[in-house]
Design an enzyme around this catalytic site. Sequence first.
Site, PDB file in Angstrom:
ATOM      1  N   ASN A 230       0.818  -1.209   0.000  1.00 17.78           N
ATOM      2  CA  ASN A 230       0.000   0.000   0.000  1.00 17.78           C
ATOM      3  C   ASN A 230       0.853   1.260   0.000  1.00 17.78           C
ATOM      4  O   ASN A 230       1.911   1.303   0.616  1.00 17.78           O
ATOM      5  CB  ASN A 230      -0.936   0.008   1.212  1.00 17.78           C
ATOM      6  CG  ASN A 230      -1.879  -1.176   1.189  1.00 17.78           C
ATOM      7  OD1 ASN A 230      -2.003  -1.844   0.170  1.00 17.78           O
ATOM      8  ND2 ASN A 230      -2.537  -1.450   2.300  1.00 17.78           N
ATOM      9  N   VAL A 231       0.337   2.282  -0.659  1.00 21.58           N
ATOM     10  CA  VAL A 231       1.056   3.558  -0.755  1.00 21.58           C
ATOM     11  C   VAL A 231       0.355   4.631   0.070  1.00 21.58           C
ATOM     12  O   VAL A 231       0.725   5.796   0.026  1.00 21.58           O
ATOM     13  CB  VAL A 231       1.166   4.009  -2.238  1.00 21.58           C
ATOM     14  CG1 VAL A 231       2.000   3.022  -3.053  1.00 21.58           C
ATOM     15  CG2 VAL A 231      -0.216   4.196  -2.891  1.00 21.58           C
TER      16      VAL A 231
ATOM     17  N   HIS B 259       5.729  -0.548  -2.708  1.00 21.41           N
ATOM     18  CA  HIS B 259       5.294   0.242  -3.866  1.00 21.41           C
ATOM     19  C   HIS B 259       5.377   1.741  -3.634  1.00 21.41           C
ATOM     20  O   HIS B 259       4.782   2.516  -4.378  1.00 21.41           O
ATOM     21  CB  HIS B 259       3.874  -0.184  -4.283  1.00 21.41           C
ATOM     22  CG  HIS B 259       3.806  -1.597  -4.787  1.00 21.41           C
ATOM     23  ND1 HIS B 259       2.641  -2.306  -4.939  1.00 21.41           N
ATOM     24  CD2 HIS B 259       4.793  -2.446  -5.175  1.00 21.41           C
ATOM     25  CE1 HIS B 259       2.905  -3.522  -5.393  1.00 21.41           C
ATOM     26  NE2 HIS B 259       4.196  -3.630  -5.538  1.00 21.41           N
TER      27      HIS B 259
ATOM     28  N   CYS C 264       9.331  20.440  -8.641  1.00 20.09           N
ATOM     29  CA  CYS C 264      10.427  20.228  -7.703  1.00 20.09           C
ATOM     30  C   CYS C 264      10.784  21.523  -6.981  1.00 20.09           C
ATOM     31  O   CYS C 264      10.991  22.559  -7.632  1.00 20.09           O
ATOM     32  CB  CYS C 264      11.638  19.700  -8.470  1.00 20.09           C
ATOM     33  SG  CYS C 264      13.089  19.493  -7.442  1.00 20.09           S
TER      34      CYS C 264
HETATM   35  P1  OAD Z   1      -6.223  -5.873  -4.857  1.00 20.43           P
HETATM   36  O1  OAD Z   1      -7.262  -4.854  -5.128  1.00 20.43           O
HETATM   37  O2  OAD Z   1      -5.705  -6.659  -5.991  1.00 20.43           O
HETATM   38  O3  OAD Z   1      -6.764  -6.914  -3.780  1.00 20.43           O
HETATM   39  C1  OAD Z   1      -7.376  -6.502  -2.593  1.00 20.43           C
HETATM   40  C2  OAD Z   1      -7.683  -7.732  -1.766  1.00 20.43           C
HETATM   41  O4  OAD Z   1      -8.239  -7.300  -0.532  1.00 20.43           O
HETATM   42  C3  OAD Z   1      -8.713  -8.680  -2.393  1.00 20.43           C
HETATM   43  O5  OAD Z   1      -8.199 -10.006  -2.372  1.00 20.43           O
HETATM   44  C4  OAD Z   1      -9.943  -8.546  -1.482  1.00 20.43           C
HETATM   45  O6  OAD Z   1     -10.653  -9.774  -1.346  1.00 20.43           O
HETATM   46  C5  OAD Z   1      -9.291  -8.171  -0.179  1.00 20.43           C
HETATM   47  N1  OAD Z   1     -10.154  -7.426   0.756  1.00 20.43           N
HETATM   48  C6  OAD Z   1     -11.195  -6.607   0.489  1.00 20.43           C
HETATM   49  N2  OAD Z   1     -11.725  -6.114   1.622  1.00 20.43           N
HETATM   50  C7  OAD Z   1     -10.988  -6.626   2.645  1.00 20.43           C
HETATM   51  C8  OAD Z   1     -11.031  -6.498   4.064  1.00 20.43           C
HETATM   52  N3  OAD Z   1     -11.937  -5.728   4.670  1.00 20.43           N
HETATM   53  N4  OAD Z   1     -10.129  -7.186   4.787  1.00 20.43           N
HETATM   54  C9  OAD Z   1      -9.192  -7.969   4.198  1.00 20.43           C
HETATM   55  N5  OAD Z   1      -9.108  -8.128   2.862  1.00 20.43           N
HETATM   56  C10 OAD Z   1      -9.998  -7.466   2.090  1.00 20.43           C
HETATM   57  O7  OAD Z   1      -5.042  -5.115  -4.065  1.00 20.43           O
HETATM   58  P2  OAD Z   1      -3.529  -5.581  -3.869  1.00 20.43           P
HETATM   59  O8  OAD Z   1      -3.411  -7.045  -3.734  1.00 20.43           O
HETATM   60  O9  OAD Z   1      -2.973  -4.723  -2.794  1.00 20.43           O
HETATM   61  O10 OAD Z   1       0.117  -1.841  -7.493  1.00 20.43           O
HETATM   62  O11 OAD Z   1      -2.906  -5.130  -5.243  1.00 20.43           O
HETATM   63  C11 OAD Z   1      -1.531  -5.264  -5.447  1.00 20.43           C
HETATM   64  C12 OAD Z   1      -1.025  -4.152  -6.312  1.00 20.43           C
HETATM   65  O12 OAD Z   1      -1.792  -4.090  -7.509  1.00 20.43           O
HETATM   66  C13 OAD Z   1      -1.189  -2.759  -5.724  1.00 20.43           C
HETATM   67  O13 OAD Z   1      -0.141  -2.404  -4.849  1.00 20.43           O
HETATM   68  C14 OAD Z   1      -1.206  -1.894  -6.933  1.00 20.43           C
HETATM   69  C15 OAD Z   1      -2.166  -2.702  -7.766  1.00 20.43           C
HETATM   70  O14 OAD Z   1      -2.161  -2.491  -9.113  1.00 20.43           O
HETATM   71  C16 OAD Z   1       0.485  -0.784  -8.259  1.00 20.43           C
HETATM   72  O15 OAD Z   1      -0.222   0.184  -8.453  1.00 20.43           O
HETATM   73  C17 OAD Z   1       1.864  -0.923  -8.804  1.00 20.43           C
END
Ligand code: OAD
Length: 253
Positions: free
Chosen positions: A112-113, A129, A157
């Site tokens: 997370n950012v 990230h 900048c």
């Molecule tokens: P995703 O949006 O791919 O996945 C979010 C996950 O959180 C899903 O598996 C949901 O089921 C779960 N979720 C939803 N609500 C929840 C809750 N209350 N408690 C626990 N889990 C829950 O997000 P990321 O896996 O973080 O990168 O995505 C990875 C990367 O893809 C991000 O950092 C970003 C994105 O594109 C970049 O932008 C480079």
Amino acid sequence: MGTDDPVDDDLASLVEQAAERLRSVRRVCCMTGAGVSAESGVPTFRGVGGLWQGRRPETLATPEAFDADPEEVWRFYLWRRELLKECKPNPGHYALADLERIVPEFTLVTQNVDGLHPQAGSREVFALHGDIWIDRCTRCGHEARATGDDLTSIPRCGACGAMARPGVVWFGEVLPTDVLSGAQEAVARCEIMLVVGTSSVVQPAASLADWARANGASVIEINPEATPLTASADLAIRAPSGRVLPAIVQQLA
Ligand code: OAD
């Protein structure tokens, strides 16, 4: 401890199992994704209502997209900063900060950012990230922290005046070496790897849990939905992290 609701009883039993495992080890690494911030009102990326629904990551989150149309990319990030201004850490973030104090060696790795982990009090955080609140100069690399007071103009900048870019890692970019190696070290050393709120599809973050397991760690996943990791997890708790993590901490405290 039983309730009249079998779902709650199942969840309580899984929480107890997770706490039991955590109680018996010294080194824990936790990887989080967008889901841990969902209960703070931060949109996730994939799935219904996710940021990538109706948007194409390759036009908003790649260096090529920024070169082609920096204004469009900045509009997306300034809008996300605007959303984040209203968001506060939720009980899941606070529970992870508590775990850092309870577990002898605890390392948090996040995709997370949004900066909500440090805001909740987590101290050792490897943000794979980057940080959406950092402006990084495209010419001299100077970094500055954005305040959120002006989310209408493209940041420039403070040192050389060139256009800045968001201090995040885009698709196709390499992760900062020091951050990745710090995370890898924690993953390699841990006895339990907690994987919270991530769809486990974006590399290299997604492979860290496999790596932990290859090094002998057990994997506990907390996510309301199944992911590619679920089948191989030692324990999968299908519930929101804002509910599960504080319940685990309560058992440990
Ligand atoms: P995703 O949006 O791919 O996945 C979010 C996950 O959180 C899903 O598996 C949901 O089921 C779960 N979720 C939803 N609500 C929840 C809750 N209350 N408690 C626990 N889990 C829950 O997000 P990321 O896996 O973080 O990168 O995505 C990875 C990367 O893809 C991000 O950092 C970003 C994105 O594109 C970049 O932008 C480079």
